[in-house]
Design a protein around this motif. Structure first.
Motif, PDB file in Angstrom:
ATOM      1  N   GLU A   1       5.541 -10.186  -2.636  1.00 42.37           N
ATOM      2  CA  GLU A   1       6.793  -9.680  -3.341  1.00 42.37           C
ATOM      3  C   GLU A   1       7.340 -10.946  -4.191  1.00 42.37           C
ATOM      4  O   GLU A   1       6.731 -12.054  -4.242  1.00 42.37           O
ATOM      5  CB  GLU A   1       7.791  -9.294  -2.359  1.00 42.37           C
ATOM      6  CG  GLU A   1       8.224 -10.512  -1.476  1.00 42.37           C
ATOM      7  CD  GLU A   1       9.271 -10.082  -0.282  1.00 42.37           C
ATOM      8  OE1 GLU A   1      10.508  -9.984  -0.561  1.00 42.37           O
ATOM      9  OE2 GLU A   1       8.837  -9.512   0.730  1.00 42.37           O
TER      10      GLU A   1
ATOM     11  N   ARG B   1       2.689 -18.189   5.078  1.00 46.66           N
ATOM     12  CA  ARG B   1       3.757 -17.613   4.035  1.00 46.66           C
ATOM     13  C   ARG B   1       4.555 -18.211   3.606  1.00 46.66           C
ATOM     14  O   ARG B   1       5.224 -18.926   4.065  1.00 46.66           O
ATOM     15  CB  ARG B   1       3.999 -16.485   5.107  1.00 46.66           C
ATOM     16  CG  ARG B   1       5.171 -15.378   4.481  1.00 46.66           C
ATOM     17  CD  ARG B   1       5.880 -14.224   5.242  1.00 46.66           C
ATOM     18  NE  ARG B   1       6.677 -13.421   4.639  1.00 46.66           N
ATOM     19  CZ  ARG B   1       7.710 -13.412   4.360  1.00 46.66           C
ATOM     20  NH1 ARG B   1       8.592 -14.828   4.795  1.00 46.66           N
ATOM     21  NH2 ARG B   1       8.564 -12.650   4.014  1.00 46.66           N
TER      22      ARG B   1
ATOM     23  N   ASP C   1       7.928 -18.814   0.811  1.00 49.70           N
ATOM     24  CA  ASP C   1       8.879 -18.244   0.291  1.00 49.70           C
ATOM     25  C   ASP C   1       9.432 -19.420  -0.604  1.00 49.70           C
ATOM     26  O   ASP C   1      10.166 -20.224  -0.258  1.00 49.70           O
ATOM     27  CB  ASP C   1      10.020 -17.599   1.061  1.00 49.70           C
ATOM     28  CG  ASP C   1      11.174 -16.866   0.267  1.00 49.70           C
ATOM     29  OD1 ASP C   1      11.178 -17.188  -0.734  1.00 49.70           O
ATOM     30  OD2 ASP C   1      11.671 -16.259   1.157  1.00 49.70           O
ATOM     31  N   SER C   2       9.246 -19.218  -2.070  1.00 47.89           N
ATOM     32  CA  SER C   2       9.578 -20.333  -2.983  1.00 47.89           C
ATOM     33  C   SER C   2      11.182 -20.315  -3.120  1.00 47.89           C
ATOM     34  O   SER C   2      11.593 -21.370  -3.762  1.00 47.89           O
ATOM     35  CB  SER C   2       9.246 -19.726  -4.640  1.00 47.89           C
ATOM     36  OG  SER C   2       9.313 -18.599  -4.694  1.00 47.89           O
ATOM     37  N   ARG C   3      11.727 -19.305  -2.775  1.00 52.21           N
ATOM     38  CA  ARG C   3      13.531 -19.547  -2.631  1.00 52.21           C
ATOM     39  C   ARG C   3      13.484 -20.309  -1.646  1.00 52.21           C
ATOM     40  O   ARG C   3      15.219 -20.786  -1.699  1.00 52.21           O
ATOM     41  CB  ARG C   3      13.887 -18.101  -2.639  1.00 52.21           C
ATOM     42  CG  ARG C   3      13.534 -17.168  -3.719  1.00 52.21           C
ATOM     43  CD  ARG C   3      13.727 -15.603  -3.448  1.00 52.21           C
ATOM     44  NE  ARG C   3      12.893 -15.408  -2.396  1.00 52.21           N
ATOM     45  CZ  ARG C   3      13.106 -13.902  -1.976  1.00 52.21           C
ATOM     46  NH1 ARG C   3      13.795 -13.207  -2.624  1.00 52.21           N
ATOM     47  NH2 ARG C   3      12.228 -13.539  -0.729  1.00 52.21           N
ATOM     48  N   GLU C   4      13.237 -20.700  -0.513  1.00 50.85           N
ATOM     49  CA  GLU C   4      13.571 -21.501   0.379  1.00 50.85           C
ATOM     50  C   GLU C   4      13.213 -23.165   0.145  1.00 50.85           C
ATOM     51  O   GLU C   4      12.358 -23.269  -0.525  1.00 50.85           O
ATOM     52  CB  GLU C   4      13.052 -21.003   1.763  1.00 50.85           C
ATOM     53  CG  GLU C   4      13.422 -19.557   2.232  1.00 50.85           C
ATOM     54  CD  GLU C   4      12.682 -19.109   3.364  1.00 50.85           C
ATOM     55  OE1 GLU C   4      11.694 -19.677   3.824  1.00 50.85           O
ATOM     56  OE2 GLU C   4      13.213 -17.896   3.756  1.00 50.85           O
TER      57      GLU C   4
ATOM     58  N   GLU D   1       0.874 -13.105  -4.505  1.00 49.75           N
ATOM     59  CA  GLU D   1       2.394 -12.757  -4.353  1.00 49.75           C
ATOM     60  C   GLU D   1       2.208 -11.364  -3.786  1.00 49.75           C
ATOM     61  O   GLU D   1       2.078 -10.447  -4.181  1.00 49.75           O
ATOM     62  CB  GLU D   1       2.917 -12.548  -5.932  1.00 49.75           C
ATOM     63  CG  GLU D   1       4.218 -12.656  -5.958  1.00 49.75           C
ATOM     64  CD  GLU D   1       4.930 -12.957  -6.946  1.00 49.75           C
ATOM     65  OE1 GLU D   1       6.263 -13.117  -7.359  1.00 49.75           O
ATOM     66  OE2 GLU D   1       4.152 -12.861  -8.125  1.00 49.75           O
TER      67      GLU D   1
ATOM     68  N   THR E   1       7.010 -23.630   7.510  1.00 43.52           N
ATOM     69  CA  THR E   1       6.335 -22.465   7.121  1.00 43.52           C
ATOM     70  C   THR E   1       5.431 -21.709   8.167  1.00 43.52           C
ATOM     71  O   THR E   1       4.841 -22.252   9.077  1.00 43.52           O
ATOM     72  CB  THR E   1       4.994 -23.028   6.054  1.00 43.52           C
ATOM     73  OG1 THR E   1       5.770 -23.902   5.135  1.00 43.52           O
ATOM     74  CG2 THR E   1       4.468 -21.887   5.530  1.00 43.52           C
TER      75      THR E   1
ATOM     76  N   GLY F   1       8.501 -13.944  -5.563  1.00 41.89           N
ATOM     77  CA  GLY F   1       8.772 -15.323  -5.083  1.00 41.89           C
ATOM     78  C   GLY F   1       8.195 -15.448  -3.642  1.00 41.89           C
ATOM     79  O   GLY F   1       8.282 -16.709  -3.180  1.00 41.89           O
ATOM     80  N   VAL F   2       7.427 -14.793  -3.020  1.00 39.26           N
ATOM     81  CA  VAL F   2       6.882 -14.776  -1.807  1.00 39.26           C
ATOM     82  C   VAL F   2       5.310 -14.604  -1.803  1.00 39.26           C
ATOM     83  O   VAL F   2       4.756 -13.635  -2.290  1.00 39.26           O
ATOM     84  CB  VAL F   2       7.435 -13.783  -0.690  1.00 39.26           C
ATOM     85  CG1 VAL F   2       7.315 -14.003   0.694  1.00 39.26           C
ATOM     86  CG2 VAL F   2       9.000 -13.883  -0.821  1.00 39.26           C
TER      87      VAL F   2
END
Length: 599
Positions: A387, A402, A404-407, A385, A413, A389-390
């Motif tokens: 940052e 890379r 991004d769990s928020r996307e 990790e 990707t 969530g990333v």
């Protein structure tokens, strides 16, 4: 004829052969010419005789068998055979003492005449052979014939084909859940755990679970937990709320001096109820949830199962109701972490090519990334990790993705190539957040990268420096507080620390010899830092007979700090070891799926 009869005298063979039943008188030539030696069989012994050129000896003629226990009928090899009707009382021409002279002249008979006198008795030979067959041999042949008839009646050939076909179909369709309670895995794995094609084939053909979101009932491992405890699984997950996992800085171990920390480690003990089987098979990865009000450890195993075990530090008995196991991966789970700011989120990476997030509060398990199923080297190796969530996710072809769990995972990707082959670990610099280190077993190197200089789909862009080794590595981690040291574990039986003040020119600071040859059935050792200290690390040990965990002091030199052991309850190799970040406690996992907690 006596067995002592040796070479034959001429005077005893000067008799004429009458018909085919008596010997004819042989004439002695005036001049004896040296002729090739032929063999004459007399009562089981071989004699050498000379004959004229006109006599052709045919060795292909079958010699009659000589029976024992009765009068032996003399038969010559030249075809002059005594008939069964000959006079048995007739004096034998072969005397015991007449063997001084063995060279005799041959008859002047032509080859045709000799052949005419040869009489073979194959039928009588076969009858004699049959009569000489022992009773045991006859019984043996009868038994063989009876068994063959029985096999034909039972149709064993067709039955064998049906069983083989049924076994093949059952093996292909069976799930690994049928043997979940077995502590030993039937899947072999290489000593260096190189993720090659043969290793992936040995993991079996169980397909990955590509369901985007799994509920608790879909994700839980029903076969591993007793049915009477399954109703408590929901309560276990609900008890792990964010409000119960808040960090308390007053309990951080970094506030203690090294001597005080050593005293606390020496005071740790292992109780009987602090040892339990958390996952079905060999533990590959482990993580400790960063909560100060309790102890929750997660473990991933070779079959892909992920187990959670919540321990009451003040409890006196083992409570199985506080244990749960999930089964949403189909191949080894090799990396587990809890969220940087949201510890109730559990992230898992598996060799089946999937990366999932488990929300223990909402009891959902979301698929964040999966590799294309038809692509070569489509397994995933490690995640880190950078940052909240990333994540950086290592892929089997040597690239890093890379995430991004928020996307939305379907949006695509960003990936960049770091190594020629699969990498082992990824470690992010704790201060900069944009520098990270990767290890490659194939290239035998540790590489340091700048995330800002990497380019999508471009190979080896953003590389700052690399450290080469003589043998494959299993891990490389930045120190967790300042990030100015890099801790490596290598198959050359060393644990090294590199000074990384200058990321473009890391230098060896210290190293210590350590037996890292775990072999085929033990997970590779990985030396890891205490999550709140830059001066202490822990690693498993191959020392025997007393099994233990080794703690080292990291400074200008690497020195042994202390060891954790227990003669009664810690009797196996703790290959995967981990510090609790806020409590004086250590967890270790072995090859049978057991977790031991020193606290």
């Amino acid at each position: 004829m006596s067995r002592r009869s040796g070479r034959l005298s001429l005077k005893h063979l000067n008799r004429e052969v009458e018909g085919s039943t008596s010997l004819k008188k042989l004439s002695t030539p005036t001049k004896r010419k040296q002729e090739p030696l032929l063999e004459l069989e007399t009562v089981g012994r071989r004699k050498s005789l000379n004959y004229d050129d006109e006599i052709a000896f045919k060795p292909s003629v079958k010699r009659p068998r000589l029976s024992t226990g009765s009068t032996i009928k003399k038969k010559t090899i030249l075809g002059i055979l005594s008939s069964d009707n000959s006079d048995d009382n007739k004096e034998s021409p072969f005397k015991e003492n007449d063997y001084q002279s063995n060279i005799i002249p041959a008859s002047t008979k032509t080859e045709t005449a000799v052949k005419a006198e040869i009489k073979e008795e194959p039928a009588e030979d076969e009858a004699a052979e049959e009569s000489e067959m022992t009773e045991v041999e006859r019984l043996r042949r009868q038994n063989i014939e009876q068994r063959m008839k029985m096999f034909e009646e039972l149709n064993l050939g067709e039955l064998k084909k049906e069983i083989e076909t049924s076994f093949t179909e059952t093996k292909a369709s069976s799930s690994r859940r049928s043997s979940i309670f077995s502590s030993k895995s039937s899947i072999p794995f290489g000593a260096t755990e190189e993720v090659g094609a043969s290793a992936r084939d040995d993991w079996g053909s169980v397909p990955r679970n590509s369901t985007p979101v799994l509920t608790l009932d879909d994700a839980v491992h029903h076969n591993f937990v007793d049915k009477e405890n399954s109703v408590l699984l929901e309560d276990i997950c609900c008890s792990m709320k964010v409000k119960n996992m808040q960090k308390k800085t007053g309990m951080r171990e970094e506030n203690l001096s090294l001597e005080e920390f050593k005293k606390k480690m020496n005071s740790l003990t292992l109780k009987e109820h602090h040892k339990t089987k958390v996952v079905p098979s060999r533990i590959y990865s482990m993580a400790v949830c960063p909560m100060s009000s309790g102890f929750v450890v997660a473990a991933g195993c070779k079959s892909g199962a992920v187990g959670l075990w919540k321990i009451d530090p003040e409890g006196s008995e083992w409570d199985k109701a506080k244990q749960v196991c999930f089964d949403y991966h189909s191949k080894p789970t090799n990396c587990i972490t809890f969220g940087m700011q949201e510890p109730h989120l559990m992230y898992t990476t598996s060799y089946d090519g999937t990366f999932r997030r488990g929300d223990l509060e909402k009891q959902t398990f979301t698929l964040l990334y999966e590799t294309p199923p038809n692509r070569k080297d489509n397994h995933t190796c490690w995640h880190a990790e950078i940052e909240p969530g990333v994540f950086l996710l290592g892929v089997g072809d040597g690239s890093v993705a890379r995430i991004d769990s928020r996307e939305d995972p379907s949006t695509g990707t960003e990936t960049f190539r770091c190594h020629d082959r699969s990498l082992r670990t990824i470690s992010v610099h704790p201060e900069t957040g944009v520098h990270f280190a990767t290890t490659s077993s194939y290239n035998k190197e540790v590489a340091i990268w700048d995330l800002r200089k990497t380019t999508n789909n471009k190979s080896f862009s953003g590389k700052l420096s690399s450290i080469e080794f003589t043998k494959p590595l299993s891990s490389a981690f930045f120190s967790p507080v300042k990030g100015d040291s890099l801790l490596t574990t290598c198959a050359d039986d060393t644990v090294c620390v590199y000074n990384c003040w200058d990321l473009e020119n890391p230098k060896l600071q210290a190293k210590v010899s350590h037996n890292n040859h775990t072999g085929r059935w033990i997970t590779n050792f990985r030396a890891v830092w205490h999550l709140q200290r830059d001066d202490v690390c822990i690693i498993g040990s191959m020392d025997r007979p007393q099994r233990k965990l080794e703690l080292f002091e990291v400074g200008p030199k690497i020195k042994p700090l202390t060891t954790l052991k227990n003669n009664e309850y810690f009797t196996t190799i703790g290959a995967v070891a981990m510090f609790h970040p806020y409590l004086p406690a250590v967890a270790a996992g072995n090859a049978s799926g057991y977790v031991h907690v020193f606290m």
